[in-house]
Every structure is written in C-alpha cells, then in structure tokens.
Design a protein around this motif. Sequence first.
Motif, mmCIF file in Angstrom:
data_model
loop_
_atom_site.group_PDB
_atom_site.id
_atom_site.type_symbol
_atom_site.label_atom_id
_atom_site.label_comp_id
_atom_site.label_asym_id
_atom_site.label_seq_id
_atom_site.Cartn_x
_atom_site.Cartn_y
_atom_site.Cartn_z
ATOM 1 N N PHE A 172 -0.711 -35.455 -42.809
ATOM 2 C CA PHE A 172 -1.108 -36.859 -42.898
ATOM 3 C C PHE A 172 -1.143 -37.496 -41.504
ATOM 4 C CE2 PHE A 172 0.637 -41.312 -43.625
ATOM 5 C CZ PHE A 172 -0.591 -41.846 -43.930
ATOM 6 N N ASN A 173 -2.256 -38.126 -41.202
ATOM 7 C CA ASN A 173 -2.409 -38.791 -39.902
ATOM 8 C C ASN A 173 -2.502 -40.308 -40.099
ATOM 9 O OD1 ASN A 173 -3.218 -39.843 -37.495
ATOM 10 N ND2 ASN A 173 -4.794 -38.297 -37.090
ATOM 11 N N PRO A 174 -1.349 -41.002 -39.962
ATOM 12 C CA PRO A 174 -1.307 -42.429 -40.304
ATOM 13 C C PRO A 174 -2.273 -43.290 -39.486
ATOM 14 C CG PRO A 174 0.904 -41.565 -39.888
ATOM 15 C CD PRO A 174 -0.052 -40.493 -39.488
ATOM 16 N N GLU A 175 -2.647 -42.839 -38.304
ATOM 17 C CA GLU A 175 -3.550 -43.663 -37.502
ATOM 18 C C GLU A 175 -4.982 -43.642 -38.019
ATOM 19 O OE1 GLU A 175 -2.277 -42.198 -33.626
ATOM 20 O OE2 GLU A 175 -0.444 -42.943 -34.560
ATOM 21 N N LYS A 176 -5.349 -42.573 -38.681
ATOM 22 C CA LYS A 176 -6.755 -42.420 -39.048
ATOM 23 C C LYS A 176 -6.999 -42.230 -40.530
ATOM 24 C CE LYS A 176 -8.065 -40.388 -34.650
ATOM 25 N NZ LYS A 176 -8.242 -39.150 -33.919
ATOM 26 N N GLN A 177 -5.951 -42.340 -41.335
ATOM 27 C CA GLN A 177 -6.094 -41.947 -42.736
ATOM 28 C C GLN A 177 -5.272 -42.798 -43.679
ATOM 29 O OE1 GLN A 177 -4.671 -37.913 -42.946
ATOM 30 N NE2 GLN A 177 -6.716 -37.148 -43.429
ATOM 31 N N SER A 178 -5.660 -42.742 -44.953
ATOM 32 C CA SER A 178 -4.750 -43.107 -46.027
ATOM 33 C C SER A 178 -4.950 -42.101 -47.155
ATOM 34 C CB SER A 178 -5.012 -44.520 -46.534
ATOM 35 O OG SER A 178 -4.281 -45.447 -45.761
ATOM 36 N N ASN B 47 5.695 -42.072 -41.801
ATOM 37 C CA ASN B 47 5.993 -43.481 -41.514
ATOM 38 C C ASN B 47 7.486 -43.783 -41.687
ATOM 39 O OD1 ASN B 47 3.298 -44.226 -41.015
ATOM 40 N ND2 ASN B 47 2.902 -44.500 -43.205
ATOM 41 N N THR B 48 8.113 -43.089 -42.643
ATOM 42 C CA THR B 48 9.535 -43.288 -42.904
ATOM 43 C C THR B 48 10.367 -42.769 -41.735
ATOM 44 O OG1 THR B 48 9.016 -42.885 -45.229
ATOM 45 C CG2 THR B 48 11.334 -42.926 -44.646
ATOM 46 N N VAL B 49 9.961 -41.612 -41.198
ATOM 47 C CA VAL B 49 10.661 -41.047 -40.040
ATOM 48 C C VAL B 49 10.471 -41.971 -38.839
ATOM 49 C CG1 VAL B 49 10.838 -39.080 -38.486
ATOM 50 C CG2 VAL B 49 10.318 -38.706 -40.898
#
Lengths: 228, 120
Positions: A172-178, B47-49
């Motif tokens: 999972f890439n939080p900057e570019k994804q959901s 995100n939790t980490v």
Amino acid sequence: MLLRVTNVSKSYFGKQALKNFTYELEYGKIIGLLGPNGSGKSTLLKSIAGLFPVDSGEVLINGQRVGTRTKSQVVYLPEVDPFNQNYKVVDIIRFYETCFKDFDLKKAEELLHELALDKNQVIGSFSKGMRARLKLVLALSRKAPLLLLDEPLSGIDPLSRDTIIKAIAREFNPEKQSIILSTHEVFESESLFDEVVLLEKGHIKWQGNIESLRENSSLKRLLEEVYL
Amino acid sequence: MDFNPERPIYLQIIDEIKKRIVRGDLKPSEKLPSQRELATIMSVNPNTVQRAYKELEDAKIAQTLRGQGTFISSTISLKELQNELASEALEEFLTQMSELGLSHGEIKELLVRSLQERTE
C-alpha cells in the motif's frame, strides 16, 4: 478527491442493491467495507469499477465519470475466480501485461515469489488459497490509484489469509493510493483499516476512523450495536 | 503481535517499542525498522505505524534523520522510561483491584503475600 459517489441507486432482479448512496474517499486510506450478504458491498465496488451502469446518480474518479477512461485508474479484484483453468500463471501475467499499461512485470514476479506461487504451474491445480494469492498478485502489480478488493480473504486458509494481509500492508502506497476492501473476515483484517464503512440494505449505517473507535469501544462492540 | 481490539493500535505499537527499549532489545541510537517493514511485520496499516513513530518523536524517544530512517534517541533515559511503564502497569493493576471491591489494606496484604510466595 479520489472517489466521489453521489446519490447512486442500483437495482437488479427487482431488488434495490444501492439506495441514494453517497460516499467520498481521498488518497492515503485503506477502507474496510463491511456488512452482511446482500448489503450492497459488491454492487458498490462493481459500480465504482464501472462493471455495470448505475440506475441514477454519479460515480467520479479523480473528477472523471466512471467509464472506459477511468479503467486505468481502478484495480478491481473480483470475488469470483476469473481464470481460464488451463492457463499457467505466466500466461495470465502476460495477458495482464498486455491489458494494462500500468502493470509492473517486475513487481508481479517479486510478489509471486513472496506469495510462494510458481509461475509455471497450471491454474487448474491451484488450491483456493493459491487462487486468492494469485488474484492479489495481479491486483497489487498495477500502479492505479484506487484498489477495490472484493472479499480477498474469503474462504481461504489462515496462512494464506495472513500472507495476503501482510502483502497489502507492505504494498500500500499512502501517497498515491487508496484501497477499499470488502470482507467478512472482520477481525482478521481490522488492523489494516484506517476507516470502516458498515453497510446495510444498500446504505451506510456507520462510517468512521477505527483507531478513534478503539479509544473507548471496539469494532466487535460496534458491529453488535449496529447489526443486532 | 496480537493486538488488544479495545485499544488504538498505534498506542500498542508505542508500548511495544518502549518495552523493548527498557528490556534492552532496542538500544539508544539503534535504528528502528522502516515504517513499511514494521507495517509488514505487524500486519498493520502503514499509516498506523507512521502515527506511532510520530508520537515517539514528539516524546523525544525516537528521532528521524532525513533519508536515513528513524532511530532511538541517544539521550534516552532508560530509568525514566522504566518508571513510566511501571506506573502505567501499576495504575491498571490498582484499577482492577478496586473494581473487585478490595480496600487499599487488602490489596497491600495480597501483594505482600504474593511477593513472598514468589521468593520462596
């Protein structure tokens, strides 16, 4: 806004699966989509993936109406097994590579290795857990911003389940994804979620941040309150 | 790691890291796993980490060096951290005992007896 679903209704066979459904999702989140069978989880994911037209309302991905042009922005992992049983893993990988411009062959090979799948094996000989892992390899090998995972954990052995959860956490890439992940395996997967959305009869019964929820309750208690 | 479903996961990650520091499994100045690594090891949302690491930084327990990763602070006081964890555990113990309806005197008596049994 990555995803904007506004007043969407959809019925089939005389049954209304989504009723005036409205939902928004920004980048950087993993959403747990929860609810009993027939609550509209799959219909919602399929509407976003553009697998069928909705009866009314609008689904926008990065501001674009769902259609051919948004296909490159959405990965959809189906609950059913979409593979030709005579194919080898490598044939399917090649097929996906020709279908999707954003398919990353190197990433796919890396994931096959990590999820312990042999690329020369024929799909027909795969166990349920192996099929689930293969579906995930294909989904995670694309670089699209919105990942829709329909029941990626259903009916598989605990070891495959854990491997899949770990792979999602890692890729999972939080900057570019959901990611929106629908599941009945609520307690096995809750550590993955930023937010949960609870559906019932085609609309949202509860949505919110799950870490905040854990400050004075638990997902288990919430599910009991909402559904019992 | 098994998480308590009734406590935010980021707090449980923080507790685990603090415990490891106090036990000496993690040393001052030692590098922590990257956020992605820890998310994978613990099967949790990255995100939790990130939130756990941020809180550890705010508490001066860890520091992030740009491009190099997150490290346990070199100046960290183990004794202070140990005291902090001990008083948290004690607080929880006392709450549970009070919930059982025990008086301070009774708690003290039970505690002394248990400790004696352990040393025997």
